[in-house]
Design a protein around this motif. Structure first.
Motif: not given
Length: 270
Positions: A10-21, A65-76
Motif C-alpha cells: 500500500k505504501e508504495f502503491d504497487l500492483e500485485v498480479v496473483p498466480l493461480q493455485v 489500469r496503470a495507464a488509466r491512472h496516469g502512469h507513463v510507463g510500467v516496470v513489471s
C-alpha cells in the motif's frame, strides 16, 4: 510471489498480479482465495495441489489500469523464469501495453523478488528513468540470496521444481535438506540429520552471507511462525549492519512446492 507485507504494498502503491493455485481440481487466486493455511492443510492431507502462471490477459489489464491512472510507463518484476512462465506471460502482454512496459525476470522468488521490487519502487519515486528503475531491480535481485529448509523434498519433486535424484537423497536416512537458489533454480545445498540442526545451520549460513555490511533480511515460513520469529530474533542480535527485517509467511504458490514447516532466509545487501 514477492510476499511483501500488505502495508508495504500500500505504501508504495504497487500492483500485485496473483498466480493461480489449483487445489483438488479447483483454481484459486493466490492471496485472494488461496491462503497459506488453505494450501498447508491440503498438502498435509495429500490433496493434489498445483500452480499456474497468470494469463497474459491478467497482465494486460494491470498495464491498462496503470495507464488509466496516469502512469507513463510500467516496470513489471516477476519470479524466476526458470521456475514459472509468469515473466513470459507478462512479456506477451507488454507488447500490446498502452504505455511503455519493461519486464524484469528477477531470477528469484519471495522477498528475493520483494527487495528488488522495493528498490525499483524507491528509484521510481526518486524520479529515475524507467530503464534505470528496471536496472535497479535487476541489480538488487542479483545481489540477494535465499537459503531454506524444508521438512520433505516430496512436494518439490511432485511439482517438478527439483530432480528425482535430489529428492531421493533427501528421503534417505531421514536427512533434512537445506536448499538455495542458483541461477534462478532451486538446488540442494547441504544435508543435515535433524530439523533443529538444519535450522541452526540455516542461521549460520544467513550470518555468513550477510557479513558486516548493510543488509536487509526476510525470514519466510509456511505454518512455522513460532520458529520463524525465534530465528528472526536471533538474527537481530547477530547482524551489525541489519536494516529492515521482515517475517513473512510464504503464499500458497511457493508453499505448494515447499510444504508446511518450511523455513527460509533471504539475505539482500543494500
Amino acid at each position: 510471489t514477492a510476499y511483501l507485507p500488505p502495508g508495504v504494498v500500500k505504501e508504495f502503491d504497487l500492483e500485485v498480479v496473483p498466480l493461480q493455485v489449483v487445489i483438488g481440481g479447483e483454481s484459486y487466486a493466490e492471496g485472494v482465495e488461496a491462503t497459506p493455511a488453505k494450501v498447508a492443510d491440503a498438502l498435509r492431507a495429500w490433496t493434489p495441489v498445483s500452480t499456474s502462471r497468470p494469463s497474459p490477459a491478467a497482465f494486460a489489464e494491470a498495464y491498462q489500469r496503470a495507464a488509466r491512472h496516469g502512469h507513463v510507463g510500467v516496470v513489471s518484476i516477476h519470479l524466476s523464469g526458470r521456475m514459472s512462465g509468469t515473466a513470459e506471460a507478462a512479456q506477451l502482454a507488454a507488447r500490446e501495453a498502452p504505455v511503455p512496459t519493461v519486464v524484469v525476470d528477477s531470477r528469484s522468488l519471495g522477498m528475493g523478488l520483494g527487495f528488488a521490487v522495493l528498490t525499483a519502487a524507491q528509484a521510481a519515486s526518486d524520479g529515475a528513468a524507467m530503464e534505470s528503475v528496471a536496472a535497479a531491480a535487476r541489480d538488487r535481485a542479483d545481489r540477494s540470496s535465499a537459503v531454506f529448509y524444508v521438512d520433505t523434498l516430496e512436494h518439490l519433486r511432485r511439482g517438478g521444481r527439483i530432480g528425482p535424484a535430489a529428492a531421493l537423497l533427501g528421503s534417505a536416512l531421514s536427512v533434512k535438506p537445506l536448499l538455495h537458489l542458483v541461477d534462478g533454480q532451486i538446488q540442494p545445498l547441504e544435508k543435515v540429520r535433524t530439523a533443529s540442526r538444519a535450522i541452526s545451520r540455516l542461521e549460520e549460513l544467513a550470518v555468513e552471507r550477510a557479513g558486516t555490511g548493510e543488509v536487509d533480511i526476510a525470514v519466510h515460513h509456511l505454518a512455522n511462525g513460532a520458529r520463524a520469529e525465534q530465528l528472526a530474533h536471533r538474527l537481530r542480535g547477530r547482524l551489525p549492519g541489519l536494516g529492515d527485517l521482515y517475517v513473512c509467511e510464504i503464499g500458497a504458490v511457493v508453499g505448494a512446492h515447499v510444504g508446511p514447516g518450511t523455513l527460509g532466509v533471504v539475505v539482500s545487501p543494500r
